[in-house]
Design an enzyme around this catalytic site. Structure first.
Site, PDB file in Angstrom:
ATOM      1  N   GLU A 768      19.992  47.879  12.387  1.00 48.81           N
ATOM      2  CA  GLU A 768      19.277  48.677  11.382  1.00 48.81           C
ATOM      3  C   GLU A 768      17.957  49.110  12.011  1.00 48.81           C
ATOM      4  O   GLU A 768      17.150  48.267  12.407  1.00 48.81           O
ATOM      5  CB  GLU A 768      19.004  47.859  10.116  1.00 48.81           C
ATOM      6  CG  GLU A 768      20.250  47.467   9.351  1.00 48.81           C
ATOM      7  CD  GLU A 768      19.912  46.670   8.105  1.00 48.81           C
ATOM      8  OE1 GLU A 768      18.830  46.892   7.528  1.00 48.81           O
ATOM      9  OE2 GLU A 768      20.716  45.810   7.722  1.00 48.81           O
ATOM     10  N   CYS A 802      10.720  50.755   7.155  1.00 49.47           N
ATOM     11  CA  CYS A 802      11.643  51.643   7.850  1.00 49.47           C
ATOM     12  C   CYS A 802      12.089  52.779   6.943  1.00 49.47           C
ATOM     13  O   CYS A 802      12.437  53.860   7.416  1.00 49.47           O
ATOM     14  CB  CYS A 802      12.846  50.874   8.381  1.00 49.47           C
ATOM     15  SG  CYS A 802      13.587  49.744   7.198  1.00 49.47           S
TER      16      CYS A 802
END
Length: 1011
Positions: A768, A802
């Protein structure tokens, strides 16, 4: 009244706030009960009032319009959405798309000719024609003829319709116009309480404009001779940060502004009522109101008061408080206008219970109990705001010969209910009368339509043939007693919203007492960074902290090779445990995380520099991961028999792969660290876990709790350190899988390392990473909502998420308006110590990040649209900054901090805009703000991202609801917190057994019936 009574009332509010519904309701039943001897009398009055309403309704096209297009119908919802957005759209092209979108799916022809009103039937014909022109397109000769002018024709017709609706619900565009309208014969005998329309202030300029409008209105109302009109004031309009965490800042400023308005109102002999707002603001509002009430200059002024919402569990305690102030206070009792918001907020925040009743009948009971209290109170001037005929009849009966109270109704609703009472019987009724331009009425209008269009409302039921008068006149006390005062079963308590797993526990940080206690607990947690004072002297101002210093100071817990060896040795025993046993351990881990949440929050605040709300979210998400993966393990990992021919057994089993390496980031040092390891462990794997070098203390405590929960020590081994430690883990060929969250560059290096070595098995790699996350905003979007969501998405956690917003793409037609509002909202951001409850934006993680962001920001100085300056010597605070770029393509790098770039797009080019964002090859998050449903469909079908968000912020994905993870340069999948995550950690092993070889085909032979 004494201060003891006042204190008791406030304590009672706290006790009642989230009490279970039956416990709140049962003590008020007797006070709300209609006695048998008075029931026939009240019912006769109520039936007469219903007839008055029906007579008025037959003459009111708007009531018939609302009856024809109820909110339970697709057409009603479409019209409400159109009304909410249309008048603020500046460009014709988007306006046409909005009309087509809202009219497109409705079955407008089914409404033709059904109404008794010619106006409603004409409106229906217009909607049918509008749909034909904007959606069906030209076909017949008539359509071809009309199509030449269809767009401006429909646009003008819709605009006119919206303005007509505005005139029905809004008293006037200006206070002068409203005062003039109140002089018309239709309002004879009625007075008004004027409400200056608009949403809560987002900027200081908004607050100043609201203040000026209130001041102007007070003066003009006061000069309107021979009338007794009043004004209603929203405290949220007087300050852009009317929030509990900003208490020390906003309460004194609002008190001062309200005092100035009240002084002018007293001078002009105009009564002031402070409106009720969301439950989170109640205690704050009472502090402000109390401050005004106790000032010597207002001591003998009897024209000040507040609105109280009967759907609130605290309503009666607020009445008790108002009566205890040892002075006259006017109270407007209302049912409440934010019910759905309160329910959702409590569920999202994981709170213990709702602050409002879940049943309409329960609110009616509370309303009547409050009426009883108010009529008995010594210091309260009573105002009863209701459109319910039974409620009005009950008040009339209970009041007897008294006339020292007033009724209140909304302008545009409730016609016929009070006219006879006012003009023939001498009762007083005040109309709540909104004042403002057509753009300002939108949010107000939708809220009114929602209230009165709801299936449970008296207004709706009165006009619905499914309800007869007996249904309308049922005693609300009897209704709630019939269900034992219980909560509406269709509304799950916050802890139960996910059904199969328990929602994580929240903390009510909008309760100031709880917030201060939490902040004290968090800041009291002792924390000494590894490396000592030389690295990190003051965790709140980490000006000397650098990545090199941190990595140099940290000694790995254990040799990586040794940790892998121990984990491998622990694997057979751990994998042999049942799925149920491992799932129970995860659930115990979740419980321990919550039991120790203040300590964990303190570590997150002090080591990762996250704010108190962000730290709470970390603990909650970690607990959610544990419970969700426990549920998924039971569902997904159990042995599954597969089909096949008779005499053959086939099955698939999911088992651990061996020892996994997990690498987690510093920006989610608790949640992601827990989630990765919980997933690997519940599948039967053992784990060697490496946290980011900036946040080892958090990881160490989480591992301790895992071991307490029952995870064997060697099954979850912790190693700390920098890139060299990570590289050693990845190169160890005994590792059976890797789960990584971090930068795209690091993910690529890991992927390459995992392919080195001829004898190395091909192993799973779950990555990720980040993204250049974009939010697209069209001209139908509500600027206030956009501002809130952009600030949260771009600057919360100092932009160090993120999923954070990096690229804001505004439709050029209203880009200036949006930027103006965003700039004003940015001025209100509080930058500072993350342990301070008032802080919005804390420091970035370390010196390396700070230097990189500040250097980039400086190179873009000529492009700055807005920046929020901070003192240079106060720590690693990167000023939140908005930067202009010419084209979407000009940003291809993720700047991991509080920096958002702004570009524009042209109306009608949504598909192209999405394609240009897709072309960046990052695929993490994308957002859209639009009231056009088809635009949301376009985003959903064309955006190549893991998570798409419409009309909300782009951060805060919820485990099980919004599985998180990207594609392309943003990750490999599967998505964390989703139903496909666990199988990636497993080896799938199928078995097939020929059962005929063990004893013949007995199963087949047993089917023979002997014929």
């Amino acid at each position: 009244m004494t201060t003891d009574v006042t204190s008791a009332a406030r304590n009672s509010m706290r006790r009642l706030h989230r009490m279970a519904e039956p416990d709140v309701l049962k003590p008020m039943l007797n006070d709300a009960r209609i006695l048998p001897e008075s029931r026939p009398r009240i019912e006769r009055m109520a039936r007469d009032l219903i007839e008055d309403i029906r007579t008025a309704e037959s003459e009111s096209w708007i009531n018939q319009f609302l009856q024809e297009y109820q909110l339970s119908s697709a057409e009603g919802i479409a019209l409400m959405s159109l009304a909410e957005a249309y008048l603020r759209v500046p460009d014709a092209r988007t306006a046409d798309r909005l009309i087509a979108d809202k009219l497109g799916d409705g079955k407008w022809r089914t409404h033709e000719g059904r109404s008794k009103s010619r106006i409603v039937n004409s409106a229906t014909w217009g909607l049918v024609l509008g749909r034909a022109l904007t959606v069906e397109g030209p076909g017949t000769p008539l359509k071809r003829l009309l199509a030449r002018t269809s767009e401006p024709f429909v646009r003008q017709a819709v605009g006119a319709a919206m303005k007509v609706m505005g005139e029905v619900f809004v008293m006037g565009r200006t206070i002068e116009e409203a005062l003039k309208r109140m002089r018309k014969p239709v309002h004879r005998g009625f007075t008004a309480s004027f409400d200056m329309l608009g949403e809560a202030a987002q900027t200081q300029a908004d607050a100043d404009a609201f203040y000026d409008s209130y001041w102007d209105a007070i003066q003009k109302i006061g000069r309107d001779e021979g009338t007794d009109h009043t004004i209603s004031i929203k405290l949220s309009a007087l300050h852009p940060r009317y929030e509990v965490p900003q208490y020390e800042r906003c309460v004194p400023e609002i008190t001062d502004r309200l005092a100035q308005l009240c002084a002018e109102a007293m001078h002009q002999n105009v009564a002031v009522t402070v409106d009720a707002e969301e439950a989170d603001r109640l205690e704050m509002s009472l502090d402000i109101i109390g401050n005004i009430a106790k000032r010597p200059e207002f001591r003998d002024w009897n024209r000040f008061g507040l609105a109280i919402q009967a759907y609130s569990k605290r309503a009666r305690a607020v009445i008790q408080w108002a009566n205890s102030l040892d002075r006259h206070m006017n109270v407007r009792l209302v049912k409440g206008a934010y019910w759905d918001t309160e329910i959702k907020h409590a569920q999202v925040e994981g709170l213990s219970d709702f602050p409002v009743f879940t049943r309409k009948a329960a609110t009616d009971v509370c309303y009547l109990a409050c009426v009883s209290d108010m009529l008995k109170a010594e210091n309260i001037g009573c105002g009863f705001a209701t459109h319910n005929a039974l409620t009005v009849a009950t008040i009339l009966d209970w009041a007897g010969d008294r006339r020292d109270f007033e009724f209140q109704r909304l302008h545009g609703m409730g016609e016929g209910l009070y006219e006879r009472l006012v003009r023939d019987e001498g009762y007083h009724c005040r109309i709540y009368a909104p004042v403002g331009g057509h753009r300002e009425l939108l949010a107000y209008l939708v809220r009114r339509l929602l209230e009165n269009g709801a299936n449970s409302s008296f207004v709706n039921q009165l006009s619905n043939d499914a309800y007869d008068d007996d249904d309308l006149l049922k005693d609300p006390v009897e209704k709630v007693e019939a269900v034992n005062c219980t909560r509406l079963p269709g509304i799950a308590l916050p802890q139960n919203i996910f059904g199969e797993w328990q929602n994580s526990q929240g903390i009510d940080l909008n309760d100031r007492k709880i917030l201060l206690e939490t902040a004290h607990g968090v800041n009291s947690i002792e924390f000494t960074p590894e490396g000592g004072d030389a690295v990190h002297a003051d965790p709140h101002h980490p000006s000397g902290r650098s990545r090199a210093a941190i990595e140099a100071s940290r000694t790995p817990d254990a040799d990586v090779h040794d940790a892998v060896t121990r984990a491998q040795a622990a694997y057979p025993e751990w994998d042999s445990r049942s799925i149920e046993e491992r799932a129970i351990i995860l659930e115990r881990w979740a419980d321990l995380l919550e039991e120790n949440r203040i300590e964990l929050m303190g570590l997150v605040v002090k080591e990762a520099f996250r704010s108190i709300p962000d730290a709470l979210s970390e603990v909650r998400e970690a607990a959610d991961f544990c419970r969700y993966y426990a549920v998924r393990a039971r569902k997904d990992l159990s042995l599954k028999e597969l089909p096949g021919p008779t005499g053959e057994y086939n099955a698939l089993k999911m088992e651990g792969r061996g020892t996994w390496a997990t690498v987690s980031p510093w920006n989610f040092p608790l949640a992601i660290f827990t989630g990765q390891n919980a997933a690997a462990l519940v599948c039967g794997n053992t784990v060697v876990a490496k946290p980011a070098p900036q946040t080892p203390a958090i990881a160490r405590r989480v591992v301790d709790l895992a071991h307490q929960a029952g995870v064997p020590e060697d099954a979850l081994a912790l190693v700390t350190g920098g890139a060299d430690v990570g590289a050693e883990m990845m190169s160890d060929q005994r590792i059976a899988g890797v789960a990584f969250t971090g930068s795209t560059a690091t993910a690529k290096k890991i992927a390459q390392t995992l392919l080195v070595g001829e004898d190395r098995p091909i192993i799973p790699f779950i990555a990720e990473t980040g993204g250049v996350n974009a939010m697209i905003v069209d001209s139908t979007a509500l600027p206030e909502q956009v501002a809130t969501d952009v600030l949260n998405s771009a600057f919360r956690s100092a932009g160090q998420r993120c999923s954070a917003l990096r690229l804001l793409v505004l439709q050029e037609d209203n880009a200036d308006e949006m930027i103006h509002m965003l700039s004003g909202a940015m001025d209100m951001l509080q930058i500072g110590d993350p342990g301070d409850p008032a802080t919005d934006v804390g420091p970035v993680i370390d010196r390396a990040a700070y230097d990189k962001l500040m250097a980039y920001r400086e190179t873009m100085r000529p492009r700055w649209i807005k920046t929020v300056e901070v003192p240079e010597d106060e720590g690693l605070f990167v000023p939140p900054t908005m930067i202009s770029i010419d084209e979407i393509e000009d940003l291809n790098t993720e700047w991991f901090g509080p920096i958002v770039h702004v570009a524009t797009w042209k109306a009608g080019q949504l598909e192209d805009t999405i394609a240009r964002i897709n072309a960046k090859r990052f695929g993490l998050t994308m957002g859209l703000h639009s009231r056009i449903a088809r635009n949301a469909d376009i985003l959903r079908s064309q955006a190549r991202v893991g998570n798409a968000y419409v009309n909300r912020s782009m951060i805060g994905a919820v485990v099980g609801s919004q599985p998180f993870g990207g594609e392309g340069l943003s990750g490999t999948g599967p998505k964390a917190g989703g139903p496909h995550y666990l199988p990636r950690f497993c080896a799938e092993r199928a078995v097939s057994i020929d059962t005929t070889s063990a004893g013949g085909n007995a199963s087949l032979l047993s089917l023979d019936d002997g014929m």
